[in-house]
Design an enzyme around this catalytic site. Structure first.
Site, PDB file in Angstrom:
ATOM      1  N   PHE A 276       0.824  -1.217   0.000  1.00 13.04           N
ATOM      2  CA  PHE A 276       0.000   0.000   0.000  1.00 13.04           C
ATOM      3  C   PHE A 276       0.857   1.265   0.000  1.00 13.04           C
ATOM      4  O   PHE A 276       0.422   2.312   0.466  1.00 13.04           O
ATOM      5  CB  PHE A 276      -0.962   0.008   1.192  1.00 13.04           C
ATOM      6  CG  PHE A 276      -1.662  -1.303   1.417  1.00 13.04           C
ATOM      7  CD1 PHE A 276      -2.502  -1.821   0.451  1.00 13.04           C
ATOM      8  CD2 PHE A 276      -1.457  -2.030   2.578  1.00 13.04           C
ATOM      9  CE1 PHE A 276      -3.138  -3.045   0.637  1.00 13.04           C
ATOM     10  CE2 PHE A 276      -2.087  -3.251   2.769  1.00 13.04           C
ATOM     11  CZ  PHE A 276      -2.936  -3.763   1.797  1.00 13.04           C
TER      12      PHE A 276
ATOM     13  N   ILE B 112       2.431  -8.494  -4.582  1.00  9.93           N
ATOM     14  CA  ILE B 112       2.144  -7.789  -3.331  1.00  9.93           C
ATOM     15  C   ILE B 112       0.742  -8.111  -2.814  1.00  9.93           C
ATOM     16  O   ILE B 112       0.190  -7.379  -1.996  1.00  9.93           O
ATOM     17  CB  ILE B 112       2.321  -6.268  -3.498  1.00  9.93           C
ATOM     18  CG1 ILE B 112       1.415  -5.718  -4.590  1.00  9.93           C
ATOM     19  CG2 ILE B 112       3.775  -5.934  -3.788  1.00  9.93           C
ATOM     20  CD1 ILE B 112       1.453  -4.206  -4.722  1.00  9.93           C
TER      21      ILE B 112
ATOM     22  N   GLN C  69      -9.580  -6.410  -5.314  1.00 10.79           N
ATOM     23  CA  GLN C  69      -8.843  -5.157  -5.181  1.00 10.79           C
ATOM     24  C   GLN C  69      -9.783  -3.984  -4.901  1.00 10.79           C
ATOM     25  O   GLN C  69      -9.514  -3.138  -4.040  1.00 10.79           O
ATOM     26  CB  GLN C  69      -8.035  -4.891  -6.450  1.00 10.79           C
ATOM     27  CG  GLN C  69      -6.837  -5.796  -6.628  1.00 10.79           C
ATOM     28  CD  GLN C  69      -5.742  -5.495  -5.622  1.00 10.79           C
ATOM     29  OE1 GLN C  69      -5.121  -4.429  -5.655  1.00 10.79           O
ATOM     30  NE2 GLN C  69      -5.499  -6.399  -4.715  1.00 10.79           N
TER      31      GLN C  69
ATOM     32  N   LYS D 105      -7.249  -0.889 -17.625  1.00 11.09           N
ATOM     33  CA  LYS D 105      -6.731   0.359 -17.066  1.00 11.09           C
ATOM     34  C   LYS D 105      -6.032   0.025 -15.738  1.00 11.09           C
ATOM     35  O   LYS D 105      -4.890  -0.423 -15.762  1.00 11.09           O
ATOM     36  CB  LYS D 105      -7.860   1.385 -16.935  1.00 11.09           C
ATOM     37  CG  LYS D 105      -8.382   1.799 -18.330  1.00 11.09           C
ATOM     38  CD  LYS D 105      -9.118   3.105 -18.358  1.00 11.09           C
ATOM     39  CE  LYS D 105     -10.552   3.004 -17.938  1.00 11.09           C
ATOM     40  NZ  LYS D 105     -11.334   4.235 -18.223  1.00 11.09           N
TER      41      LYS D 105
ATOM     42  N   VAL E 240      -6.827  -1.250 -11.321  1.00  7.76           N
ATOM     43  CA  VAL E 240      -7.833  -1.582 -10.306  1.00  7.76           C
ATOM     44  C   VAL E 240      -7.344  -1.392  -8.877  1.00  7.76           C
ATOM     45  O   VAL E 240      -8.144  -1.373  -7.947  1.00  7.76           O
ATOM     46  CB  VAL E 240      -8.339  -3.040 -10.468  1.00  7.76           C
ATOM     47  CG1 VAL E 240      -8.985  -3.255 -11.816  1.00  7.76           C
ATOM     48  CG2 VAL E 240      -7.211  -4.049 -10.245  1.00  7.76           C
ATOM     49  N   GLY E 241      -6.048  -1.242  -8.664  1.00  6.85           N
ATOM     50  CA  GLY E 241      -5.500  -1.335  -7.318  1.00  6.85           C
ATOM     51  C   GLY E 241      -5.875  -0.203  -6.382  1.00  6.85           C
ATOM     52  O   GLY E 241      -6.038  -0.416  -5.181  1.00  6.85           O
ATOM     53  N   GLU E 242      -6.019   1.017  -6.910  1.00  6.21           N
ATOM     54  CA  GLU E 242      -6.196   2.166  -6.019  1.00  6.21           C
ATOM     55  C   GLU E 242      -7.519   2.899  -6.197  1.00  6.21           C
ATOM     56  O   GLU E 242      -7.953   3.617  -5.294  1.00  6.21           O
ATOM     57  CB  GLU E 242      -5.013   3.130  -6.202  1.00  6.21           C
ATOM     58  CG  GLU E 242      -3.750   2.545  -5.613  1.00  6.21           C
ATOM     59  CD  GLU E 242      -2.478   3.262  -6.039  1.00  6.21           C
ATOM     60  OE1 GLU E 242      -2.001   4.104  -5.265  1.00  6.21           O
ATOM     61  OE2 GLU E 242      -1.970   2.961  -7.129  1.00  6.21           O
TER      62      GLU E 242
END
Length: 783
Positions: free
Chosen positions: A266, A492, A682, A745, A747-749
């Site tokens: 993170f 991660i 996510q 595109k 998705v993580g944040e």
């Protein structure tokens, strides 16, 4: 570490886009995942950090006599006689990596700073000896936080300084050449004068920490030839690779960094931190491997937090609620060593079709570790301010919050004038509202209740920029029909092992369970930072290109080699499906790829490829892997963003002011989803983190000592299962060919963006009380 898909279906592809289980799932739940600090080299010694107990001043002297005489103690390191650590010019020090290097001088910059290291035979011996190291200080006045009395009255842009100085004689708000210049679009201040509707408020967010489950820690081992191997949890092993080489003044090829699995990051593990340099320093002194594992409280001081931030936001609109001007003045904490900037204006610049905008940035220097990224840096806090203010404007104009946003919908990027690559934010509003049942919402605050529980419905929108950095990959087709993939890109927790395997399986035409993936090792082809939600696109682009090149070599063997039974097949008719090569017309032989390699006498086909632009300069690889210089939007012809709409229901106890989240719906435009199960995970994880920011998280500083007092999970509150309801997430995206090679595109944040504002807006709808200072607590609601 290799993650193989032993539980995957044997059916043919395509595999990208399918809900396949995690490739590393069984490995993790059975305890076979090889986390860095669990490595156990022969002869390892254990190191424990001695931390400063003051926040500002100098170390006058150490008394180590008693500690050195204790059983098992091998060595005690302080700044006196410690190895020299050089600066790291390529990794961006002061932005996401602190320029501070431990044990290089006697200066104390923050409470909890490492000022010594005890090395002993066992962890217990090192811990006990560290307790007996005595330190004498010369103490100086410290600046505790952004609200310290020395800086408490300074709010707003640098132009509005009040002339006050902090404890170090510096202006409380700094404006220097290293800060971004003011951003101006039109004339916001002039436009504001004629606006019928205006919202002018200050929104504040506290210092927060990323809170990964896995604490920081490093194992360092030097070889007889002077090479260094480091095992550490890292979101960017290549960045750590460069930092360690530069710190110790050695060629980069003599350093190896290994991080096959990372227990959450993170942002906390984007770069190497003092634990890494301390372990390597200690190992060089004692001549044996050293393991330095930070405790949970030490981890709170071991990397940069999200800084406390004050955002003064002014919205001006006409009588119908159409925005005419936005003024956004942002001030955040930073350390005395560096000028870290976390601006919240990025969301305001692109979210709405507003012709006039002004954004400024200042920093307040305090005695703390240099701040750094926390999930969705800038966008998360920027969306809280902007989307809270939009809700306030909706009530000023008496317009439904969704209708207000649609009236200000931007059909192109208002900052640059370029078209969007894809922007399905309108669909996110509509789909999310329908799933949430928004049409049943009553307008007035405190108008929905269930007994003594006040019910509130809130929503917010959000954006997150899509960027991409070139990457490398290695692909090997073996004569047993399997395929191996290697990259230094890390896992991660986001599913990298899985989507890489899916990508390669489709590119070559083999079952996904025949693909094994090795990650997180600088001896493999390089990859950029797993941050800014870019690693999926960067890696899948590289592995797809490399896998297709390996496939081309395989087909060339099949068509050209005299021992190949497929040499008579037309080139445009040869296909590979399920690991078998055949004529697409159905005639002729079918040959498994492993059989073909054995027949032609080749054990493997090995290809290394990259996505560097053609004609790149010689240092382009170094810039891609070890800096952020090539981290850019994927195209200049289009503006590429993720988009979201967040919907939240809260229940507030009318007597006690406790807030509970009872429903959450998120609708997202993230382009093509490579694996919907992983993408949804996510998004949900981001939404959970948003709940923490809204209701729970705050690093509390005792201003008497400028010391964090809740440096543990008992007192630094993060959401647990009991805090989170069932979450519904919806994809409204479509493949975006301008964003990445596979149409995704990110998705993580994006999942965290807008959640805090949606919660705050729901709390206002439930109670009639607007809280602009996070986290929202019962004390703030009851006073």
């Amino acid at each position: 570490m290799t993650a193989t898909r032993s539980d995957a279906p044997q059916s043919e592809g395509p595999f990208v886009g399918r809900r396949l289980p995690r490739a590393d799932g069984v490995t993790k739940v059975t305890g076979r995942a090889d986390y860095a600090i669990e490595h156990d080299p022969t002869g390892v010694a254990h190191a424990v950090v001695v931390e400063s107990t003051i926040a500002s001043g100098r170390v006058l002297r150490f008394d180590t006599e008693k500690a050195e005489a204790m059983p098992g103690v091998v060595r005690i390191l302080t700044h006196v006689g410690a190895p020299t650590l050089h600066s790291c010019p390529l990794v961006p020090e002061g932005s996401v990596m602190e320029s501070f290097r431990p044990l290089q001088d006697d200066r104390v910059r923050y409470s909890g700073q490492p000022i010594g290291v005890v090395v002993a035979e066992t962890l217990e011996q090192a811990t006990e000896a560290a307790r007996h190291v005595r330190v004498e200080y010369e103490t100086a006045q410290a600046v505790a936080d952004i609200g310290d009395p020395g800086c408490a009255t300074v709010v707003g842009p640098p132009a509005e300084r009040n002339g006050r100085k902090n404890a170090h004689g510096q202006d409380c708000v700094q404006s220097t050449t290293t800060l971004p210049p003011a951003s101006e679009r039109g004339d916001a201040r002039k436009a504001l004068e004629s606006c019928a509707l205006r919202v002018e408020q200050t929104y504040t967010t506290p210092r927060e920490t990323s809170s990964p489950l896995e604490p920081l820690g490093t194992i360092a081992e030097w070889s007889e030839d002077g090479s260094l191997t480091v095992w550490m949890p890292s979101q960017w092993v290549e960045g750590a690779h460069r930092a360690l080489a530069d710190w110790f003044g050695m060629p980069i090829y003599k350093v190896r960094v290994v991080a096959p699995f990372v227990g959450g990051g993170f942002g906390a593990k984007v770069t190497a931190h003092p634990d890494s340099s301390l372990a390597a320093m200690a190992a060089s002194i004692v001549g044996r491997p050293v393991k330095l594992a930070l405790t949970r409280p030490q981890t709170f001081n071991g990397y940069g937090p999200r800084p406390a931030i004050e955002q003064k936001l002014t919205l001006g609109a006409d009588a119908e609620g159409r925005l005419q001007a936005i003024l956004h003045d942002n001030v955040n904490e930073t350390s005395f060593d560096d000028e870290y900037v976390e601006t919240g204006s990025g969301t305001a610049k692109v979210m709405y079709a507003v012709p006039n905008l002004s954004a400024t940035q200042g920093v307040v220097k305090v005695n703390s570790f240099t701040p750094s990224w926390k999930r969705a840096p800038g966008e998360a806090i920027g969306a809280f301010a902007l989307e809270s203010a939009m809700d306030e404007l909706a009530y000023e104009a008496r317009i439904d919050p969704i209708e207000l946003r649609l009236r200000n919908y931007a059909e192109q990027d208002p900052q640059t004038g370029t078209p969007w690559s894809t922007r399905r934010l309108r669909q996110a509003y509509e789909t999310g509202a329908r799933a949430f049942g928004w049409e049943r919402r009553t307008w007035e605050p405190r108008s929905m209740r269930d007994g003594r529980q006040l019910i509130g419905w809130g929503m917010a929108g959000g954006a997150f920029p899509v960027v991409r950095t070139p990457a490398e990959a290695g692909v090997t087709i073996l004569d047993d029909g399997s395929v191996q993939v290697t990259s230094s890109g890390p896992e991660i927790g986001n599913g990298t092992y899985t989507i890489v395997a899916q990508t390669v399986a489709d590119a070559i035409g083999v079952p996904v369970d025949r693909v094994s993936v090795q990650l997180g090792d600088t001896s493999f082809p390089g990859a950029p930072v797993a941050g800014v939600s870019q690693i999926a696109n960067s890696l899948t682009g590289a592995v797809q290109r490399t896998a297709l090149a390996a496939r081309d070599e395989l087909i060339a063997l099949a068509l050209d080699h005299e021992a190949s039974p497929l040499r008579t097949v037309a080139a445009d008719a040869l296909v590979i499906r399920d690991g078998v090569m055949r004529d697409s017309g159905g005639s002729g032989p079918s040959v498994p790829i492993g059989d073909l390699l054995r027949r032609v006498g080749t054990r493997s086909i090995e290809v290394t490829g990259d996505t560097l632009p053609e004609g790149s300069p010689e240092d382009a690889r170094d810039q891609a892997l070890h800096t952020f210089k090539l981290m850019k939007p994927p195209t200049s012809d289009y503006s590429v963003y993720d988009w979201c709409a967040q919907f939240v229901e809260v229940r507030v106890d009318e007597d006690y002011g406790t807030v509970r989240i009872s429903r959450m719906v998120g609708a997202f435009d993230s382009g093509r989803l490579y694996n919907p199960t992983l993408a949804e995970s996510q998004w949900k994880g981001g939404m959970v983190m948003g709940v923490g920011e809204a209701l729970l998280e705050s690093l509390d500083v005792d201003r008497r000592f400028a010391r964090i007092v809740n440096n543990n999970f008992a007192e630094y509150m993060i959401p647990v299962n009991a805090d989170i309801p069932d979450i519904e997430v919806i994809s409204v995206g479509e493949p975006d060919p301008h964003a990445s090679a596979l149409g995704g595109k990110s998705v993580g944040e994006i999942g965290v963006v807008g959640v805090a504002a949606a919660v705050a807006n729901a709390v206002f709808h439930a109670t009639g009380k607007r809280v602009r200072d996070l986290p929202i607590t019962m004390e703030k609601l009851m006073t």
